[in-house]
Design an enzyme around this catalytic site. Structure first.
Site, PDB file in Angstrom:
ATOM      1  N   TRP A  42       0.838  -1.214   0.000  1.00 42.29           N
ATOM      2  CA  TRP A  42       0.000   0.000   0.000  1.00 42.29           C
ATOM      3  C   TRP A  42       0.863   1.251   0.000  1.00 42.29           C
ATOM      4  O   TRP A  42       0.399   2.344  -0.299  1.00 42.29           O
ATOM      5  CB  TRP A  42      -0.950  -0.007   1.205  1.00 42.29           C
ATOM      6  CG  TRP A  42      -0.295   0.211   2.556  1.00 42.29           C
ATOM      7  CD1 TRP A  42       0.783  -0.459   3.049  1.00 42.29           C
ATOM      8  CD2 TRP A  42      -0.660   1.166   3.559  1.00 42.29           C
ATOM      9  NE1 TRP A  42       1.110  -0.005   4.314  1.00 42.29           N
ATOM     10  CE2 TRP A  42       0.229   0.996   4.654  1.00 42.29           C
ATOM     11  CE3 TRP A  42      -1.651   2.132   3.673  1.00 42.29           C
ATOM     12  CZ2 TRP A  42       0.153   1.768   5.821  1.00 42.29           C
ATOM     13  CZ3 TRP A  42      -1.717   2.895   4.839  1.00 42.29           C
ATOM     14  CH2 TRP A  42      -0.829   2.719   5.888  1.00 42.29           C
ATOM     15  N   ASP A  43       2.146   1.085   0.292  1.00 38.81           N
ATOM     16  CA  ASP A  43       3.108   2.193   0.303  1.00 38.81           C
ATOM     17  C   ASP A  43       2.980   3.043  -0.971  1.00 38.81           C
ATOM     18  O   ASP A  43       3.070   4.260  -0.939  1.00 38.81           O
ATOM     19  CB  ASP A  43       4.552   1.656   0.350  1.00 38.81           C
ATOM     20  CG  ASP A  43       4.837   0.758   1.542  1.00 38.81           C
ATOM     21  OD1 ASP A  43       3.910   0.071   1.987  1.00 38.81           O
ATOM     22  OD2 ASP A  43       5.984   0.744   2.013  1.00 38.81           O
ATOM     23  N   GLU A  67       0.453  -2.651  12.795  1.00 38.36           N
ATOM     24  CA  GLU A  67       0.516  -4.119  12.724  1.00 38.36           C
ATOM     25  C   GLU A  67       0.737  -4.789  14.083  1.00 38.36           C
ATOM     26  O   GLU A  67       0.756  -6.012  14.165  1.00 38.36           O
ATOM     27  CB  GLU A  67       1.621  -4.536  11.748  1.00 38.36           C
ATOM     28  CG  GLU A  67       1.298  -4.177  10.311  1.00 38.36           C
ATOM     29  CD  GLU A  67       2.412  -4.512   9.336  1.00 38.36           C
ATOM     30  OE1 GLU A  67       3.553  -4.741   9.773  1.00 38.36           O
ATOM     31  OE2 GLU A  67       2.122  -4.530   8.118  1.00 38.36           O
ATOM     32  N   LYS A 103       2.616   0.553  16.378  1.00 40.63           N
ATOM     33  CA  LYS A 103       3.808   0.507  15.531  1.00 40.63           C
ATOM     34  C   LYS A 103       3.944   1.778  14.705  1.00 40.63           C
ATOM     35  O   LYS A 103       5.034   2.304  14.526  1.00 40.63           O
ATOM     36  CB  LYS A 103       3.724  -0.709  14.600  1.00 40.63           C
ATOM     37  CG  LYS A 103       4.917  -0.847  13.684  1.00 40.63           C
ATOM     38  CD  LYS A 103       4.821  -2.098  12.825  1.00 40.63           C
ATOM     39  CE  LYS A 103       5.988  -2.155  11.848  1.00 40.63           C
ATOM     40  NZ  LYS A 103       5.827  -3.220  10.856  1.00 40.63           N
ATOM     41  N   GLN A 104       2.826   2.245  14.136  1.00 39.37           N
ATOM     42  CA  GLN A 104       2.903   3.356  13.191  1.00 39.37           C
ATOM     43  C   GLN A 104       1.578   4.101  13.147  1.00 39.37           C
ATOM     44  O   GLN A 104       0.564   3.572  13.621  1.00 39.37           O
ATOM     45  CB  GLN A 104       3.243   2.836  11.798  1.00 39.37           C
ATOM     46  CG  GLN A 104       2.176   1.955  11.181  1.00 39.37           C
ATOM     47  CD  GLN A 104       2.717   1.091  10.060  1.00 39.37           C
ATOM     48  OE1 GLN A 104       3.187  -0.017  10.303  1.00 39.37           O
ATOM     49  NE2 GLN A 104       2.638   1.572   8.843  1.00 39.37           N
TER      50      GLN A 104
HETATM   51  C1  BGC Z   1       4.811  -1.545   7.638  1.00 39.19           C
HETATM   52  C2  BGC Z   1       3.814  -1.559   6.516  1.00 39.19           C
HETATM   53  C3  BGC Z   1       4.526  -1.325   5.203  1.00 39.19           C
HETATM   54  C4  BGC Z   1       5.664  -2.316   5.022  1.00 39.19           C
HETATM   55  C5  BGC Z   1       6.477  -2.035   3.767  1.00 39.19           C
HETATM   56  C6  BGC Z   1       5.910  -2.559   7.369  1.00 39.19           C
HETATM   57  O1  BGC Z   1       6.878  -2.497   8.360  1.00 39.19           O
HETATM   58  O2  BGC Z   1       4.187  -1.829   8.866  1.00 39.19           O
HETATM   59  O3  BGC Z   1       2.833  -0.579   6.713  1.00 39.19           O
HETATM   60  O4  BGC Z   1       3.633  -1.423   4.163  1.00 39.19           O
HETATM   61  O5  BGC Z   1       6.531  -2.247   6.121  1.00 39.19           O
HETATM   62  O6  BGC Z   1       7.041  -0.781   3.804  1.00 39.19           O
END
Ligand code: BGC
Length: 738
Positions: A322-323, A464, A573-574
């Site tokens: 999704w990035d 996550e 996490k984010q």
């Molecule tokens: C993140 C995801 C991301 C992926 C690739 C993961 O660590 O939690 O949101 O899409 O890395 O960058």
């Protein structure tokens, strides 16, 4: 490392920085990326010519992108000594990356038996002809010395889960050397050519996996040894005519190819540069981020997306997440709509994989891959992380439950349409993508008989660390937006492509959409304005980041999954709710943005490089420029400082971070310049950091080029090539553009 406006430079060689510098000094053209390593390096130093869109699987190990044989491999010998950074400490060394032109330059001086031998090498990956690589290489000396130069194609490449090809043929004809190979899994052909404009060497085919030209010559202070090499890389269907194509490039010649490459970079920068006056550090970091984005953008014939680690190697299997749609595509939609269209096409072309995935889990429509490769089937494994303590794989639910990915696809595609005002893509598969994704959500939704609302249970949001939660705020809001987009897309198609609309609606039921959109459950703010990240989040342990870190046993232990230390706490996490508020920043009041920013920020670990920019953009929009700036610099410098997580459990996740690079542009434009828009109107309400005297940039908005200059609160906009009446407001006040 020193960074000026357009170059980054190192003046000493430190072997321990090889891995980091491989990403930092990378060059790329969207078709392939070449890591910032030196010509004498091999696979131990992680040399990689990473191919976009070409994947392979060897045995049971992970499927990943392929690194091609390295056509820049060059070693120099003087007597018994190898003149190499791997063998002797240089007496002088300078290497730089010219980000204005995508050029990698090095000059290294070695003292060998009292003689100073200098190696100078410049290289580029043509952004104008995506198959072509150029290397300009010189060996000079302060005294006459006999040297042997071996330069050629090195088939012994670095792989994480390889090898990925077998060498089928090595040839040398009419000064053109070629190495042909085939991937293991699907027998896809790949060929690498090289041509050196000299006939003094001798061809050496004695090494099994290398093809070398050997030059034995005397270098004097007056007469250095010099060559220019053109290399060509082709795979798949293009292999068939590759020899003619490469010969055409030889005919064109090194210098002309380089001139065209420089001109192409200039054109790209003309439309995408952002100029900041008053803050050199921010200017450099932002430009470097844009350089990274430009280098990974698909431009030519390639039908591929942008991998999460760009073209810096095989980390994350070379897959797109999704990035792309949520972090990188805004930059392309606003500066280079053709690239944006390619990104959207990649998703349209891989819908079959998304449909297979939906069916696999018992749903309708299209459930896009969490980690997408060339077919759209999910490369994400069910056990995607290995526990550092037990060394056992841990079950993760990224693949099965991160359903927001399908809403992100819809969002990215519609943003492209709206920003560029190009809707043809809807009739070319775009409407179907939108429809199938929303259809997937409709079949995933949960409704109670006594409750007329659609809820989304058992999902993973952007954070996550909390898996299998109910009603994740980001997920539900994005699904609601997807349903809204589907309705808008249907209206557009009905108006502009009536024949297609008829065919489409005869095949697909559209009755349910309105009800689905209207009755979808979206979390409302509580009495304090806080939006709960998911049902029950507030009941989790309230612990500070500082305190949770005291529970860490191993620096690489994973904080999520079943027993991770964050799962029972509010630590995330984010950006999750803040990511949602970033996307919908104009739909919520400043008070809500502020309340949530203040609430969630202390709990956020920023364990993903995607996190900082969402915090930066929302901070800028609530006028907190100090924090916006801190988070902006964090996202904009991630590939310069190398300060990002390198391991998830035992999994290596280093490389470049194009999502964070995109996040830098998003922060500059949607945060500091305060650009926001809906279907018809674009608004600019800047909140520049204090030290930024001015900021200038261009936006391609509905086919018109807007050239924007912001000086404090003063905004000047020039419209070039006006395609249609543009509605523009500044701080909410309407202005007419001539
Ligand atoms: C993140 C995801 C991301 C992926 C690739 C993961 O660590 O939690 O949101 O899409 O890395 O960058």
């Amino acid at each position: 490392m020193n960074l000026t406006d357009w170059t980054i430079t190192e003046k000493e060689f430190k072997k321990e920085n090889t891995e980091l510098n491989g990403s930092r000094y990378i060059i790329g053209n969207g078709y392939m990326g070449y890591r910032g390593t030196f010509e004498e390096f091999g696979k131990q130093e992680l040399v990689a010519l990473n191919m976009a869109g070409l994947f392979d699987r060897n045995g049971d190990s992970w499927r990943e992108s392929v690194n091609a044989p390295n056509p820049l491999y060059t070693k120099v010998f003087a007597g018994d000594s190898e003149v190499s950074l791997l063998e002797c400490a240089p007496s002088e060394h300078e290497r730089s990356l010219d980000i204005r032109h995508g050029l990698h330059l090095r000059k290294t001086v070695f003292k060998i038996d009292g003689t100073l031998i200098t190696i100078t090498a410049n290289r580029f990956l043509s952004i104008e002809n995506e198959h072509i690589i150029g290397l300009d290489y010189t060996v000079s000396a302060d005294k006459p010395v006999n040297i042997i130069v071996k330069t050629g194609i090195d088939g012994d490449v670095w792989d994480i889960n390889g090898p990925h090809f077998v060498i089928k043929d090595k040839k040398s004809e009419e000064q053109i050397n070629s190495l042909s190979c085939e991937t293991i899994e699907n027998n896809i052909k790949l060929v690498v050519y090289e041509f050196i404009d000299t006939n003094s060497g001798q061809y050496d085919n004695s090494e099994k996996v290398k093809l070398l030209n050997v030059f034995n010559t005397v270098v004097t202070p007056e007469k250095p040894f010099h060559f220019k090499k053109l290399a060509g890389v082709y795979w798949g269907d293009e292999v068939q005519n590759s020899e003619e194509m490469f010969k055409e490039s030889i005919k064109c010649g090194y210098d002309k190819i380089l001139r065209k490459h420089n001109a192409a970079w200039k054109n790209i920068w003309d439309k995408s540069d952002v100029v900041i006056d008053g803050d050199e550090e921010a200017q450099r970091a932002l430009r470097y981020s844009l350089y990274q984005l430009i280098s990974v953008a698909p431009r030519g014939n390639g039908k591929c997306g942008i991998p999460a680690r760009g073209l810096s190697g095989q980390v994350y299997k070379g897959a797109s997440f999704w990035d792309t749609e949520m972090f990188m595509q805004p930059f392309f939609s606003f500066t280079d709509p053709q690239v944006s269209r390619k990104l959207a096409d990649y998703r349209i072309n891989t819908i079959a994989g998304a449909k297979r995935k939906a069916r696999e889990y018992g749903f309708d429509g299209a459930f896009y891959a969490w980690e997408s490769q060339e077919t759209g089937d999910d490369a994400c494994t069910l056990f995607n992380i290995t526990d550092v303590f037990t060394k056992r794989p841990i079950r993760t639910y990224f693949r099965d439950k991160q359903i927001h990915v399908s809403a992100d696809m819809v969002y990215g595609l519609w943003e492209y349409c709206n920003i560029s005002d190009q809707y043809q893509i809807l009739a070319d598969g775009g409407l179907d993508l939108i429809y199938q994704c929303v259809r997937f959500f409709y079949s995933y939704a949960y409704t109670k008989l006594n409750k007329r609302s659609y809820e989304f249970l058992d999902v993973v949001g952007p954070d996550e660390y909390h898996e299998r939660v109910n009603n994740n705020a980001y997920t539900n809001k994005m699904i609601e937006r997807s349903a809204e987009i589907l309705l808008s897309a249907l209206t557009k198609v009905k108006l502009n492509y009536p024949k297609y609309y008829k065919e489409f609606t005869e095949k697909n039921d559209i009755e349910w959409i309105e009800d689905f959109k209207n009755n979808l459950y979206v979390t409302s703010p509580d009495e304090n304005g806080i939006i709960e990240q998911f049902d029950g989040y507030m009941g989790l342990e309230d612990i500070s980041l500082e305190d949770i870190k005291k529970r860490v046993i191993d620096p690489n232990e994973y904080w999520g999954c079943g027993q991770g230390i964050a799962t029972t706490t509010r630590i995330l996490k984010q950006a999750d709710v803040i990511m949602m508020l970033n996307v919908f920043r104009k739909k919520y009041s400043k008070k809500i943005l502020e309340a949530n920013w203040n609430f969630y920020e202390p709990y956020t670990e920023h364990g993903s490089s995607l996190s900082a920019c969402a915090y930066a953009i929302v901070a800028a929009n609530i006028g907190n420029t100090e924090w916006a700036y801190k988070y902006f610099m964090r996202t904009a410098t991630v590939d310069l400082t190398g300060n990002s997580r390198q391991y998830l459990g035992t999994l290596y996740i280093g490389g470049t971070h194009p999502a964070a690079n995109g996040g830098s542009w998003n922060t500059a434009i949607f945060g500091f310049a305060g650009v926001s828009y809906d279907d018809d109107i674009i608004d600019i309400s800047p909140h520049l950091p204090e030290n930024w005297k001015s900021m200038s940039f261009k936006l391609a908005w509905k086919g018109t080029e807007l050239s924007v200059h912001i000086n404090g609160n003063d905004v000047k906009i020039k419209a070039i090539g006006v395609k249609k009446n543009i509605n523009i407001t500044v701080y909410g006040k309407k202005y007419d553009l001539g």
